[in-house]
Design a protein around this motif. Structure first.
Motif, PDB file in Angstrom:
ATOM      1  N   LEU A  50      -3.810   6.974   1.050  1.00 56.49           N
ATOM      2  CA  LEU A  50      -3.830   5.396   1.260  1.00 56.49           C
ATOM      3  C   LEU A  50      -5.312   5.364   1.312  1.00 56.49           C
ATOM      4  CD1 LEU A  50      -2.639   4.729   5.208  1.00 56.49           C
ATOM      5  CD2 LEU A  50      -0.459   4.624   2.631  1.00 56.49           C
ATOM      6  N   VAL A  68      -4.812   4.789  -2.528  1.00 58.20           N
ATOM      7  CA  VAL A  68      -5.089   3.275  -3.092  1.00 58.20           C
ATOM      8  C   VAL A  68      -6.300   2.592  -2.906  1.00 58.20           C
ATOM      9  CG1 VAL A  68      -3.294   1.389  -2.868  1.00 58.20           C
ATOM     10  CG2 VAL A  68      -2.065   3.796  -2.560  1.00 58.20           C
ATOM     11  N   MET A  95       0.714  -1.169   0.159  1.00 56.97           N
ATOM     12  CA  MET A  95       0.424  -0.355   0.538  1.00 56.97           C
ATOM     13  C   MET A  95       1.172   0.982   0.030  1.00 56.97           C
ATOM     14  SD  MET A  95      -2.912   1.576   2.524  1.00 56.97           S
ATOM     15  CE  MET A  95      -4.229   0.884   2.149  1.00 56.97           C
ATOM     16  N   HIS A 152      -7.943  -0.111  -5.450  1.00 54.70           N
ATOM     17  CA  HIS A 152      -8.388  -1.820  -5.031  1.00 54.70           C
ATOM     18  C   HIS A 152      -9.766  -2.068  -5.581  1.00 54.70           C
ATOM     19  CE1 HIS A 152      -4.149  -2.105  -2.642  1.00 54.70           C
ATOM     20  NE2 HIS A 152      -3.868  -1.870  -4.268  1.00 54.70           N
TER      21      HIS A 152
END
Length: 283
Positions: free
Chosen positions: A202, A205, A19, A209
């Protein structure tokens, strides 16, 4: 410079490192590095034991860290949960030997419970009016019953295979559900600009995903029907093709639904449907 603790090893380490890498941060180049400075992004990474991360963050010596909710709760420190990270899901459960009469919470009264998470277990039992002795072990608690140290155990469970192989069965409700989370020091304000940027990266990301980028061609007279299938966030990007009877559409869609959406779009009239994975995003 933001000081961040990450797991040095264990089930949370690899997804946490991935990550951070996808968020654009510099990681260590060998396992002996315990501190990595990333001046370009104004952060400093500290590779620590997962059990210790909440202690350092709670003391304020580290600004924030990545650890498990169960580890945070068991630490008893002042560290605060800042945001869930969507990986490392597990439950914390009681387990007893297959031949044991222990099968419900009330049966734990007066028994010995082996665990690595003393505070978490003690707090749970106290909240439920159960008086039992906790036996602290740093690892391999599933062997404690066979070796005569305890009558049952309380431990993190992912698949339960390890417990079954040790002749143990899970019983009762989970003590808690846990996943990886970003925690912060009580000395660091929630709206600190450094933490805001780090959290946003974060989250970018995490979003990447969960979604994929979908491109497809659709006849002009069927655009509305296709957009109803894939509305996107604000709105899809629609561009004319050389053949003016067709448009090209680009849109983000949930990864878990991608095959059903492709089927639905094909039925509507879409062709040339392709899907591209995302690495990062800002929404």
């Amino acid at each position: 410079m933001l000081r961040i603790a990450v797991p040095n090893k264990g089930m949370l380490s690899e997804p946490a490192w991935n990550m951070l890498s996808e968020a654009g941060y510099r990681l260590r180049t060998n396992s002996r590095q315990l501190v990595v400075q990333d001046p370009d992004n104004e952060i400093e990474l500290f590779y620590l034991r997962p059990l210790d991360i909440a202690v350092y963050v709670g003391a304020g010596t580290i600004d924030c860290g990545i650890t498990g909710e169960d580890l945070l709760k068991n630490s008893g420190t002042a560290a605060l949960e800042h945001m869930p990270l969507g990986f490392g899901a597990s439950t914390f459960r009681f387990a007893a030997p297959n031949e044991s009469p222990i099968s419900k919470l009330e049966d734990i009264e007066g028994k010995r419970v082996a665990t690595t998470f003393d505070k978490l277990v003690q707090d749970y039992l106290k909240d439920h009016g159960i008086n039992a002795q906790t036996i602290h072990l740093d690892g391999a608690v599933e062997s404690s019953v066979q070796l005569g140290v305890a009558d049952l155990i309380a431990d993190v469970v992912s698949t339960g295979t390890t417990l079954r192989n040790a002749g143990l069965r899970i019983f009762g409700e989970p003590l808690m559900h846990s996943e990886a989370c970003l925690i912060r020091s009580p000395r660091l304000a929630e709206d600190d600009p450094r933490l805001v940027v780090f959290s946003r990266r974060l989250q970018g990301v995490l979003t990447a995903h969960q979604y994929v980028l979908m491109d497809y061609d659709i006849p002009v007279d069927k655009v509305s029907a296709a957009v109803a299938v894939t509305p996107g966030f604000e709105s899809p990007t629609i561009s004319p093709l050389h053949d003016r009877q067709w448009n090209a559409v680009r849109v983000m869609v949930p990864k878990k639904s991608v095959n059903q959406l492709m089927d639905d779009l094909y039925e509507v009239g879409a062709r040339g449907i392709i899907v591209t994975a995302l690495q990062a995003s800002r929404m």
